[in-house]
Every structure is written in structure tokens, then in C-alpha cells.
Motif scaffolding. Structure first.
Motif, PDB file in Angstrom:
ATOM      1  N   ALA A 268       0.827  -1.200   0.000  1.00 16.74           N
ATOM      2  CA  ALA A 268       0.000   0.000   0.000  1.00 16.74           C
ATOM      3  C   ALA A 268       0.867   1.258   0.000  1.00 16.74           C
ATOM      4  O   ALA A 268       0.604   2.208  -0.752  1.00 16.74           O
ATOM      5  N   ALA A 269       1.911   1.260   0.824  1.00 16.92           N
ATOM      6  CA  ALA A 269       2.793   2.419   0.900  1.00 16.92           C
ATOM      7  C   ALA A 269       3.507   2.667  -0.428  1.00 16.92           C
ATOM      8  O   ALA A 269       3.616   3.807  -0.894  1.00 16.92           O
ATOM      9  N   VAL A 270       3.969   1.596  -1.056  1.00 17.07           N
ATOM     10  CA  VAL A 270       4.676   1.733  -2.334  1.00 17.07           C
ATOM     11  C   VAL A 270       3.718   2.181  -3.434  1.00 17.07           C
ATOM     12  O   VAL A 270       4.089   2.958  -4.322  1.00 17.07           O
ATOM     13  N   THR A 271       2.469   1.708  -3.396  1.00 14.22           N
ATOM     14  CA  THR A 271       1.471   2.137  -4.384  1.00 14.22           C
ATOM     15  C   THR A 271       1.259   3.648  -4.319  1.00 14.22           C
ATOM     16  O   THR A 271       1.230   4.331  -5.351  1.00 14.22           O
ATOM     17  N   LEU A 272       1.126   4.177  -3.119  1.00 14.72           N
ATOM     18  CA  LEU A 272       0.962   5.618  -2.970  1.00 14.72           C
ATOM     19  C   LEU A 272       2.203   6.375  -3.425  1.00 14.72           C
ATOM     20  O   LEU A 272       2.107   7.479  -3.963  1.00 14.72           O
ATOM     21  N   LEU A 273       3.377   5.768  -3.215  1.00 15.04           N
ATOM     22  CA  LEU A 273       4.626   6.427  -3.593  1.00 15.04           C
ATOM     23  C   LEU A 273       4.739   6.606  -5.099  1.00 15.04           C
ATOM     24  O   LEU A 273       5.424   7.521  -5.577  1.00 15.04           O
ATOM     25  N   LEU A 274       4.054   5.769  -5.874  1.00 17.42           N
ATOM     26  CA  LEU A 274       4.094   5.897  -7.328  1.00 17.42           C
ATOM     27  C   LEU A 274       3.506   7.226  -7.804  1.00 17.42           C
ATOM     28  O   LEU A 274       3.958   7.784  -8.810  1.00 17.42           O
ATOM     29  N   LEU A 275       2.508   7.737  -7.090  1.00 18.79           N
ATOM     30  CA  LEU A 275       1.810   8.940  -7.557  1.00 18.79           C
ATOM     31  C   LEU A 275       2.699  10.178  -7.603  1.00 18.79           C
ATOM     32  O   LEU A 275       2.775  10.838  -8.645  1.00 18.79           O
ATOM     33  N   PRO A 276       3.422  10.519  -6.517  1.00 20.53           N
ATOM     34  CA  PRO A 276       4.260  11.723  -6.599  1.00 20.53           C
ATOM     35  C   PRO A 276       5.530  11.547  -7.416  1.00 20.53           C
ATOM     36  O   PRO A 276       6.158  12.533  -7.808  1.00 20.53           O
ATOM     37  N   THR A 277       5.938  10.292  -7.668  1.00 18.54           N
ATOM     38  CA  THR A 277       7.171  10.054  -8.435  1.00 18.54           C
ATOM     39  C   THR A 277       6.886   9.706  -9.892  1.00 18.54           C
ATOM     40  O   THR A 277       7.814   9.397 -10.645  1.00 18.54           O
ATOM     41  N   GLY A 278       5.610   9.747 -10.291  1.00 21.38           N
ATOM     42  CA  GLY A 278       5.231   9.270 -11.611  1.00 21.38           C
ATOM     43  C   GLY A 278       5.881   9.982 -12.776  1.00 21.38           C
ATOM     44  O   GLY A 278       6.018   9.415 -13.860  1.00 21.38           O
ATOM     45  N   HIS A 279       6.307  11.226 -12.585  1.00 20.82           N
ATOM     46  CA  HIS A 279       6.893  11.983 -13.690  1.00 20.82           C
ATOM     47  C   HIS A 279       8.389  11.751 -13.844  1.00 20.82           C
ATOM     48  O   HIS A 279       9.003  12.250 -14.789  1.00 20.82           O
ATOM     49  N   LEU A 280       8.999  11.005 -12.921  1.00 22.67           N
ATOM     50  CA  LEU A 280      10.435  10.734 -12.964  1.00 22.67           C
ATOM     51  C   LEU A 280      10.668   9.285 -13.377  1.00 22.67           C
ATOM     52  O   LEU A 280      10.322   8.357 -12.634  1.00 22.67           O
TER      53      LEU A 280
END
Length: 381
Positions: A268-280
Motif C-alpha cells: 500500500a505504501a509503495v502504491t501511494l509512492l508511485l503517484l508523486p514520483t510518476g513523472h520521474l
């Protein structure tokens, strides 16, 4: 059996890496194309509940070979599908194979190897899962751009045919056993630890596949990679699955319940982390590798819990667990598709995250997953 698992996983989830071209070719939305996974899950649910009763009347080798033949037929129909309805019909046929094969796999392994080797044997079986996850998505994405999505499914056909022959020649005869009444499958839910386990299974897999099914639309909308970069990202996700499967196989004898609780929370934590890093691009690649490691460990932990917690009814327990998993995949993919079409990809990921957190809460410290027999054999019990 491991090769068949790899082909099943590749066939079941190939639409994830080909979602947008399939939707475009068959005049469907991305959310509708995602339901190609949901429909196979629906038929897998029904089959997994019925197959223990039917299979107990036949030689297990014949049953497994028949299911593999159905997979072969479904691949041919998918490759030829002229419209979305035909595609969904072929996916339904594939769902029969998925439900039947997975429902029988743990019980079959328990008949093929000594009891002490069951965890290792299940680890080998799930290496097929890891191999398909590692290769199917990036190869499907890349080859889809070269030979088209239909060509990708045609490429699976000879492998399925070879596996059918190999199964028939290599598996020993596994004579029929005493009939298993269909009511035994559902009756397992009367055991409190089984009911809690099935709730944990459904929330975990539902949360994972609400996200996994729509990774390609996320990457195309947030990261905007070219075709080689997209294939590399999916490869990072898949190759990490080997590490997750290997690590889980080594750790389950001592940390089964901690893993059942901790893996969905970490995912769950890693899934949320994808959102703010999606442009990199580089950040997304690293995050997806971690996501793939955690996700691939989950089936290993639950299959080992099944071997311990329902050791007296492995076939009925296997049918019930596969039904729970496939129903969760179907509902998770449907939820993710609805949120994608009507809200946003961020809402899809948030929905998956919420289900994963609930899964961790359902498992708790693991005491509720321990029945009167067989589940106390791990260090963290």
C-alpha cells in the motif's frame, strides 16, 4: 506444472501490458478492456468451487491436461477475436482453466512430494508466476508494438501446446480419490480461521489488482515513456518478482504471519509512492521494482498458509482460496476500471491502497488465522 503456471499468468494478465491497443482495436475504453481480466476471474470463481468435486472422480493427470487444453483453445480464440464480445468469451474459457488448475495445484503438490518438501515445492511452482510476471508484461508491451497484440497471443499458442504434451508425459498417474461433496468447499467457511483467511486473501489480492491492472495507463499518462522505456519499466516490475518469490519461500517457515500482515501494508505504501514520483522515469522504475518484489511474495505466503491451515481438506481449501482470489481480482479490476473511467488514475491507486490496508488489519497479529490443527508450526505463530 510450473511452466503451466507461467503460461496461465502470462495469458491471464497479458491484457495489462496490451490494454490500450486492445481497447483501441476493439473500440472499447481502457476501463472496459480491463474487464477482460474481470471476466476470466468470474469464471475462475465458479470453476474453482466446482472442480474439487468433479476432479475427485478422475485421474488428476487427465484433469490437469484437459484444463491445459482449454487454455490452448482460449489463446487461439483471443488471437482471432473480431470484436470485444468474442474476446470476453475467450477470456471466460481461460477463466475455467485458471480456476481449475489453481484450485488443484496445492493439493497436487502435496501428493507429489514429501510433506517436509511442500514449502519448497510450492516455491518452485510460484517461480512460474515470477517468470511470467518478469517476461510477459515487457515482452507483451514490446512485441505488441512490433507484431500487434494478436501476434502476442499467437506466440503463446505453441508454448501451450508443448506444455500440454509435456504434462501428459511427465506427470505420474494420480488416481481418483474419495468424492469431495461440493458442500465441503463452502463448509470450510464455518471454521473461524478460514473465514478470516479468506477475508484477508480477498482484500489483499483485490487491492493489488485494482492497481496492477492499470499500471500501463498510469505510466502512459504520468511518465510518458517511449516503447523501449515502457518495456523496461514492466521488466523491472517483473524481474523483481524472482527476488520476492525466492525471499518469501525462504522466510515463510519462520515469519509466515508477520508476512501476511506486513506485505499488504508495505505494498500500500509503495502504491501511494508511485503517484508523486510518476513523472520521474528513474524513480518510477525503482518504485515498480519494489512493488513487484512485494506483490510476488504474497501468493507464496497464502499458499503456505493454506497447506498448514487446511491440511485436512487441501482440495476443498484450494478451491475456496482460488475462488476468493479470483473474485478479488475481478472486483479489484472492476473497481480500478470504474475509478479510472469516472474519476482519475490517482483514485484507482487510492482505492487499491485502501483495500490493502484493510487486508493488513484483517490479518492482525495472525492469531485469528490459526486453527485448531496445523497452523502453529511457524516461529511467529
Amino acid at each position: 506444472m510450473t511452466m503451466c503456471v507461467a503460461l496461465l499468468i502470462a495469458s491471464e494478465f497479458m491484457p495489462v501490458s496490451l490494454l490500450t491497443p486492445i481497447a483501441r482495436d476493439l473500440s472499447a475504453t481502457d476501463g472496459m478492456a480491463g474487464q477482460a481480466i474481470s471476466i476470466s476471474g468470474l469464471f475462475a470463481v465458479v470453476t474453482s468451487l466446482l472442480v474439487p468435486t468433479v476432479a475427485s472422480r478422475f485421474d488428476r493427470r487427465q484433469v490437469l491436461a484437459s484444463l491445459t487444453a482449454l487454455m490452448l483453445a482460449s489463446l487461439v480464440v483471443i488471437a482471432l477475436a473480431p470484436n470485444f464480445a468474442t474476446l470476453m468469451s475467450a477470456r471466460a474459457l481461460l477463466g475455467v482453466t485458471i480456476g481449475g488448475f489453481w484450485a488443484l495445484s496445492t493439493a497436487t503438490v502435496m501428493r507429489l512430494v514429501p510433506k517436509a518438501d511442500v514449502p519448497k515445492a510450492l516455491g518452485v511452482l510460484y517461480m512460474g508466476n515470477a517468470a511470467a510476471t518478469a517476461l510477459a508484461a515487457p515482452m507483451g508491451s514490446y512485441l505488441g508494438g512490433v507484431i500487434g497484440w494478436r501476434g502476442v497471443f499467437w506466440a503463446l499458442v505453441p508454448f501451450a501446446a508443448f506444455n500440454l504434451v509435456w504434462q501428459w508425459r511427465s506427470l505420474p498417474r494420480l488416481p481418483r480419490q474419495a468424492p469431495i461433496p461440493a458442500r465441503h468447499v463452502v463448509a470450510l467457511l464455518k471454521r473461524p480461521h478460514v473465514a478470516v483467511g479468506m477475508a484477508g486473501v480477498m482484500l489483499t489480492f483485490g487491492g493489488a489488482f485494482a492497481t496492477f491492472t492499470y499500471l500501463r495507463p498510469f505510466l502512459e499518462s504520468r511518465t510518458d515513456p517511449n516503447l523501449p522505456q515502457l518495456s523496461a519499466l514492466l521488466l523491472a516490475l517483473g524481474v523483481a518478482g524472482f527476488a520476492g518469490t525466492y525471499a518469501a519461500t525462504a522466510m515463510v517457515p519462520r515469519h509466515l504471519y508477520r508476512m501476511l500482515r506486513g506485505l499488504p501494508l508495505a505494498l500500500a505504501a509503495v502504491t501511494l509512492l508511485l503517484l508523486p514520483t510518476g513523472h520521474l522515469l528513474w524513480a518510477v522504475g525503482c518504485t515498480m521494482a519494489v512493488w513487484g518484489t512485494l506483490n510476488s511474495a504474497i501468493p507464496v505466503t497464502w499458499s503456505n498458509w493454506l497447506a498448514l491451515g487446511v491440511s485436512d481438506e487441501p482440495e476443498a481449501g484450494g478451491g475456496l482460496m482460488v475462488a476468493a482470489i479470483q473474485l478479488a481480482i475481478m472486483l479489484g479490476a472492476a473497481l480500478g476500471g470504474f475509478l479510472l473511467d469516472h474519476v482519475s488514475i490517482a483514485a484507482t491507486f487510492a482505492g487499491g491502497t485502501a483495500l490493502l490496508v484493510l487486508a493488513s488489519l484483517a490479518v492482525g497479529n495472525g492469531r485469528r488465522l490459526q486453527g485448531a490443527r496445523g497452523t502453529r508450526g511457524t516461529t511467529d505463530a
